[in-house]
Design a protein around this motif. Sequence first.
Motif, mmCIF file in Angstrom:
data_model
loop_
_atom_site.group_PDB
_atom_site.id
_atom_site.type_symbol
_atom_site.label_atom_id
_atom_site.label_comp_id
_atom_site.label_asym_id
_atom_site.label_seq_id
_atom_site.Cartn_x
_atom_site.Cartn_y
_atom_site.Cartn_z
ATOM 1 N N VAL A 1 0.938 -1.224 0.068
ATOM 2 C CA VAL A 1 -0.067 0.026 0.040
ATOM 3 C C VAL A 1 0.782 1.257 0.046
ATOM 4 O O VAL A 1 0.692 2.249 -0.655
ATOM 5 C CB VAL A 1 -0.931 -0.001 1.391
ATOM 6 C CG1 VAL A 1 -1.712 1.305 1.429
ATOM 7 C CG2 VAL A 1 -1.929 -1.093 1.058
ATOM 8 N N HIS A 2 1.809 1.212 0.846
ATOM 9 C CA HIS A 2 2.866 2.308 0.913
ATOM 10 C C HIS A 2 3.454 2.511 -0.427
ATOM 11 O O HIS A 2 3.697 3.913 -0.994
ATOM 12 C CB HIS A 2 4.028 2.210 2.102
ATOM 13 C CG HIS A 2 3.748 2.349 3.145
ATOM 14 N ND1 HIS A 2 2.436 1.370 3.585
ATOM 15 C CD2 HIS A 2 3.847 3.201 4.068
ATOM 16 C CE1 HIS A 2 2.351 2.043 5.126
ATOM 17 N NE2 HIS A 2 3.176 2.916 5.343
ATOM 18 N N SER A 3 4.021 1.571 -1.188
ATOM 19 C CA SER A 3 4.498 1.708 -2.515
ATOM 20 C C SER A 3 3.587 2.174 -3.481
ATOM 21 O O SER A 3 4.056 2.961 -4.309
ATOM 22 C CB SER A 3 4.892 0.225 -2.980
ATOM 23 O OG SER A 3 6.075 -0.051 -2.132
ATOM 24 N N ALA A 4 2.391 1.765 -3.421
ATOM 25 C CA ALA A 4 1.458 2.077 -4.503
ATOM 26 C C ALA A 4 0.953 3.664 -4.370
ATOM 27 O O ALA A 4 1.164 4.343 -5.229
ATOM 28 C CB ALA A 4 -0.054 1.291 -4.501
ATOM 29 N N VAL A 5 0.902 4.306 -3.199
ATOM 30 C CA VAL A 5 0.696 5.395 -2.578
ATOM 31 C C VAL A 5 1.792 6.255 -3.066
ATOM 32 O O VAL A 5 1.604 7.494 -3.672
ATOM 33 C CB VAL A 5 -0.111 5.702 -1.225
ATOM 34 C CG1 VAL A 5 0.046 7.112 -1.116
ATOM 35 C CG2 VAL A 5 -1.216 5.168 -1.064
ATOM 36 N N SER A 6 2.914 5.915 -2.729
ATOM 37 C CA SER A 6 4.135 6.711 -2.859
ATOM 38 C C SER A 6 4.378 6.813 -4.706
ATOM 39 O O SER A 6 4.578 7.832 -5.181
ATOM 40 C CB SER A 6 5.319 5.885 -2.455
ATOM 41 O OG SER A 6 5.313 5.854 -1.152
#
Length: 127
Positions: free
Chosen positions: A49-54
Motif C-alpha cells: 500500500v505504501h509503495s502504491a501511494v508513493s
Amino acid sequence: MMNDVLLNFSAGAIEVVVPLLIYRLYAKRKETRVFLLSAIGAVMPLLLVHSAVSLLFIVGLHADIIFPFYALWGKNIALYLGLLLVGLGVGFAFFRRASAMRAFWVGAIAASLICTVVLAVQVIVRS
C-alpha cells in the motif's frame, strides 16, 4: 514536541529501514530465515500500500494523492510496528519447523487476520 514533518519523516524512515535491515540479516544468517521471513510477510501488505501511494504521488496521476502520501507514514506507524511484532511472534512459533516460503505466507495471513479482527471489533464497538 515533535512536529508533523519530523514525525512523518522518522516513521517513514523506520518503515523503509526495517525491511532493508531484515533483508540484510536474512542474507547474512541462514539459520534465521524462517524468523525474519515471517516478519517480512506480516508487513508486506502494508508495504505494498505504501509503495502504491508513493508511486501515485511521484507520478502525479491524482491531484488528491498529496494528503494520503503525507498522512500515510505517521498514521500507520503503530499498525506497522504491531504487524512487525505479529510476524516476529509467528516466526518465533514456527522457528526451524517450517520452510521459508511457508513462514512468509503464514506471517502475511496472520497479520491479515489480526487486522480483520481489529476492524470487526471497531465496527461492533461503534455500533
